[in-house]
Design an enzyme around this catalytic site. Structure first.
Site, PDB file in Angstrom:
ATOM      1  N   ASP A  38       0.834  -1.200   0.000  1.00 48.90           N
ATOM      2  CA  ASP A  38       0.000   0.000   0.000  1.00 48.90           C
ATOM      3  C   ASP A  38       0.870   1.252   0.000  1.00 48.90           C
ATOM      4  O   ASP A  38       1.933   1.256   0.603  1.00 48.90           O
ATOM      5  CB  ASP A  38      -0.892  -0.032   1.262  1.00 48.90           C
ATOM      6  CG  ASP A  38      -2.203   0.695   1.026  1.00 48.90           C
ATOM      7  OD1 ASP A  38      -2.358   1.300  -0.056  1.00 48.90           O
ATOM      8  OD2 ASP A  38      -3.049   0.659   1.927  1.00 48.90           O
ATOM      9  N   THR A  84      -9.672  -7.657  -6.694  1.00 54.42           N
ATOM     10  CA  THR A  84     -10.825  -7.635  -7.611  1.00 54.42           C
ATOM     11  C   THR A  84     -11.481  -6.267  -7.598  1.00 54.42           C
ATOM     12  O   THR A  84     -12.164  -5.893  -8.541  1.00 54.42           O
ATOM     13  CB  THR A  84     -11.854  -8.705  -7.199  1.00 54.42           C
ATOM     14  OG1 THR A  84     -12.019  -8.665  -5.783  1.00 54.42           O
ATOM     15  CG2 THR A  84     -11.380 -10.090  -7.591  1.00 54.42           C
ATOM     16  N   ASN A  86      -9.776  -3.455  -7.449  1.00 57.77           N
ATOM     17  CA  ASN A  86      -8.917  -2.476  -8.132  1.00 57.77           C
ATOM     18  C   ASN A  86      -9.344  -2.212  -9.572  1.00 57.77           C
ATOM     19  O   ASN A  86      -8.898  -1.242 -10.181  1.00 57.77           O
ATOM     20  CB  ASN A  86      -7.452  -2.942  -8.137  1.00 57.77           C
ATOM     21  CG  ASN A  86      -6.807  -2.856  -6.763  1.00 57.77           C
ATOM     22  OD1 ASN A  86      -5.941  -3.629  -6.411  1.00 57.77           O
ATOM     23  ND2 ASN A  86      -7.262  -1.887  -5.960  1.00 57.77           N
ATOM     24  N   ARG A  89     -10.509   1.276 -10.576  1.00 55.11           N
ATOM     25  CA  ARG A  89      -9.623   2.437 -10.771  1.00 55.11           C
ATOM     26  C   ARG A  89      -9.721   2.936 -12.214  1.00 55.11           C
ATOM     27  O   ARG A  89     -10.211   2.224 -13.076  1.00 55.11           O
ATOM     28  CB  ARG A  89      -8.177   2.036 -10.467  1.00 55.11           C
ATOM     29  CG  ARG A  89      -7.993   1.721  -9.006  1.00 55.11           C
ATOM     30  CD  ARG A  89      -6.537   1.635  -8.657  1.00 55.11           C
ATOM     31  NE  ARG A  89      -6.395   1.297  -7.235  1.00 55.11           N
ATOM     32  CZ  ARG A  89      -5.237   1.141  -6.637  1.00 55.11           C
ATOM     33  NH1 ARG A  89      -4.125   1.290  -7.326  1.00 55.11           N
ATOM     34  NH2 ARG A  89      -5.190   0.837  -5.360  1.00 55.11           N
TER      35      ARG A  89
END
Lengths: 265, 503
Positions: A38, A84, A86, A89
């Protein structure tokens, strides 16, 4: 190791540190370490760079951590690369990530193989994953499938709940009777069922969330949340996390020390 | 004899690599040695590596004959399934030139039945027939002449008596097929004017010849063993393919090159002679290191079968798969991502059409494609009459059923597009009939079960089925079900894929 030694002594002696001794609560090297990578976006924002450059900078960290984990004697390393969720974005960022991951996989494939690392990709079921990338994943798994060094699991297009649902589906398809389902038989239907429970999760950038990561396997994991952003995370940070882990008191709900992944039935 | 797949000399475009005598032992022809079997001149050449080049040359000369060329274009599977074809060819030659007279008679009868089914008209409306004695004589003539030329080109010409001996053997080969030997001149001195005449007057620049020279080796599919290394195979092929073409052109008779308008490349003659010379050096390898039939067998062996060598091959295949993965990973990315990655057991309609249905590789499904399947199955099962005709008839009925259902534009054949667009249900009654006839033919002892030996005859592998039951036999229902699943459901199959889809 003799009871009464401090955790610091254990740290100085990695061979004895990796063993449990009667009555000693200090822990050895975790068998299975997972990283939630992260902070790439914030790292870039702090430098007024596009988010994509944060992802690019993450590559160095990934290689550094793989090397550090291997050297420290970690047997299983899992990296949360893409969830899943992401997919929501911006399209351009997702496209960039797909190209970047492909380049990284291809660039480091021979090195990973030579180091004896067995590579696996957890997830990778979404049809939006480019064909070439999916084939590179499959090729890397084929290439390194027989390696006996550390197992590197890259969670890509992964969701912990999704895995549990998939296991439930698999159980129903196999026609298993409800009474005969227990934790052990359920776990056998998860993807890569030979993966042991996670001992230590490192989530960088100070965020403290699970984010749908390997939900089944992290049930009794210890979590550490270093404030450093993933692109700045390096081998010394990793070893620091292992050190923190050693000083934890793992009781698995009981009072006696147990090794994670041991039967608790 | 050399027009179709059922085992014919014309497709021996590769493989032979051992040398066990040849011109280095001209004395073998001294006495009146046997015409067939051990000690014959022919046996001296069959494992000679130069023979691979010679057979490519012979095949080109054969294909340049208008009748042979038409038959090849229409019927042969050598473009889509060259390795299977090569293997069948070598097996047939072994039977024809072996010691056992009974085997020879049976093989000759089989070849004759096979060739009797190969006739039609070429695109210019001229009839062709694989049974035409003059055509068959020419095919034998090209093999004989290419063997002689092979020795000349590599600087070790055959002595006169060895040449005559070889000629007698080839005439006997033709005679064993039941042809009047008269179509091949009685003596060697009369042969050469005959050969020159055909070269000068009858040969043409046929489409089949051009395909062999310029397309076959550039598109040669990888044999089963090397299937895991597509990139390496394609790279090697891109280098070697054009070379084989150039070498072959340079070795053709000059009058024909001129008439067919084949290119004269600078240095091609030297390259060609160098190639023959270099390949000939393999005779210094120890005896038995490489044998044409053993190599062809090995290449066709699919991994995970239960052949005694299969464990080694499976291990090798796994290594190949790893090597293939590594090569793909370290190869710089092409500008366009290449398609073709698949993980599951399903294949697309296009793949099924290309790999299984279109046996001749011309992009259309037509009777010759189904006839090629019937031919391959007959060859595998070594069928005699009347079973062979039953199988062909079942396939013919199936073809009519397919044509009715799929030929949308009425041109008499089914294109890949028509096939894919119809999303066809192939499992009509005629296909079920094919399965039943195939079951009967495979079930040699007629006990309504296919036992392990019968199964192995058809698939060259043992049972890998859990559903077979404890007695290790295959019932009629299960057999027909599996066959239909393969032909209509487009499922990949460990048994049927090596049989019908493998190159």
């Amino acid at each position: 190791m003799i009871a009464g030694h401090t955790a610091g002594d254990a740290f100085a002696d990695p061979t004895s540190a990796s063993r449990f001794a009667d009555g000693d609560r200090s822990l050895g090297v975790p068998r299975h370490v997972a990283c939630v990578m992260d902070g790439n976006g914030r790292w870039a924002a702090q430098r007024s760079l596009p988010r994509t450059s944060g992802h690019r900078a993450a590559e160095t960290t990934v290689i550094d951590v793989i090397e550090a984990a291997r050297a420290a004697g970690v047997e299983w390393l899992s990296l949360y690369a893409f969830s899943t969720e992401n997919w929501s974005r911006p399209g351009a960022e997702v496209d960039y990530l797909m190209r970047l991951v492909r380049a990284v996989v291809r660039k480091h494939a021979p090195l990973l193989h030579v180091r004896g690392i067995r590579c696996r990709f957890l997830g990778v079921s979404d049809p939006r994953i480019p064909r070439g990338l999916a084939r590179d994943f499959a090729d890397l798994m084929t290439l390194t499938g027989d390696n006996r060094g550390m197992t590197l699991t890259v969670a890509f297009d992964h969701g912990g709940r999704g895995d549990i649902v998939a296991a439930a589906r698999s159980l129903i398809r196999a026609g298993v009777a409800a009474e005969s389902v227990d934790e052990r038989s359920f776990a056998a239907h998860l993807p890569f069922p030979d993966t042991p429970d996670v001992d230590l999760v490192i989530r960088t950038s100070g965020e403290q969330r699970i984010s749908n990561f390997m939900l089944w396997q992290v049930a009794y994991a210890e979590w550490v949340f270093p404030a450093v952003l993933w692109p700045d995370f390096r081998a010394p940070h990793f070893l620091e996390c292992l050190h923190t882990y050693r000083q934890r008191d793992r009781r698995f709900g009981g009072v006696l020390p147990e090794r994670n992944g041991d039967s608790r039935s | 004899m050399t027009i179709a797949d059922g085992g014919t000399p014309d497709s021996a475009q590769d493989g032979a690599t051992e040398f066990d005598g040849g011109t280095s032992r001209p004395g073998a022809a001294d006495g009146p040695g046997p015409l067939f079997g051990a000690g014959s001149q022919f046996q001296e050449f069959v494992n000679d590596p130069r023979w691979a080049l010679a057979m490519v040359r012979a095949t080109v000369l054969e294909a340049a004959h208008p009748q042979v060329g038409a038959a090849l274009i229409e019927n042969s599977t050598f473009v889509a399934h060259p390795w299977r074809r090569l293997r069948n060819t070598l097996r047939s030659l072994q039977r024809m030139f072996g010691d056992d007279e009974q085997v020879r008679l049976r093989e000759a009868a089989r070849l004759n039945r096979l060739h009797a089914r190969l006739n039609g008209t070429d695109p210019r409306g001229r009839p062709y027939s694989a049974m035409d004695p003059a055509v068959r004589a020419w095919v034998v003539a090209t093999i004989f002449e290419s063997t002689v030329t092979m020795c000349r080109l590599s600087g070790q010409p055959l002595e006169q008596h060895a040449m005559e001996r070889l000629y007698t053997e080839f005439r006997a080969y033709l005679a064993a097929m039941g042809d009047e030997a008269g179509h091949l001149p009685p003596t060697l001195s009369e042969f050469w004017p005959y050969y020159d005449h055909v070269v000068a007057q009858e040969l043409e620049n046929t489409e089949a010849m051009r395909i062999i020279l310029y397309k076959l080796f550039d598109h040669l599919p990888a044999p089963a063993l090397l299937g895991g290394l597509p990139t390496l195979w394609a790279t090697g092929r891109a280098v070697v393919g054009p070379l084989i073409g150039a070498i072959t052109v340079a070795s053709l008779p000059e009058p024909f090159r001129r008439r067919a308008g084949l290119p004269e490349m600078p240095g091609a003659q030297t390259l060609m002679q160098g190639a023959y010379l270099a390949v000939g050096l393999a005779r210094f390898l120890p005896d038995g290191w490489v044998r044409a039939d053993a190599i062809a067998d090995l290449l066709a062996l699919s991994p995970h079968s239960d052949d005694p060598r299969a464990r080694a091959v499976t291990a090798l295949h796994d290594k190949m798969r790893r090597a293939g993965a590594l090569i793909r990973l370290i190869t710089p990315l092409p500008p366009q991502p290449e398609p073709g990655f698949r993980t599951d057991a399903e294949r697309s309609a296009e793949e099924f059409f290309r790999e299984v249905l279109d046996q001749t590789g011309d992009g259309y499904l037509d009777w010759p494609d189904l006839a090629a399947m019937a031919r391959e199955l007959s060859t595998r099962l070594d069928l005699a009459e009347p079973e062979e005709t039953r199988l062909y008839n079942a396939y013919a009925d199936w073809w009519r059923e397919l044509q009715t259902a799929l030929d949308a534009d009425g041109d008499g054949r089914v294109s890949a597009h028509e096939y894919a667009a119809a999303v066809p249900s192939l499992a009509g009654p005629a296909l079920i009939k094919v399965a039943e006839v195939l079951f009967d033919a495979t079930d040699k002892n007629g006990d309504q079960h296919i036992d392990a030996d019968e199964y192995r005859t058809l698939f060259r592998t043992a049972f890998h089925r859990d559903t077979v039951g404890t007695d290790r036999t295959y019932t009629r229902g299960a057999f027909i079900g599996d066959f239909l699943a393969f032909m209509s459901g487009r499922r990949r199959s460990a048994a049927y894929d090596p049989l019908l889809a493998q190159a």
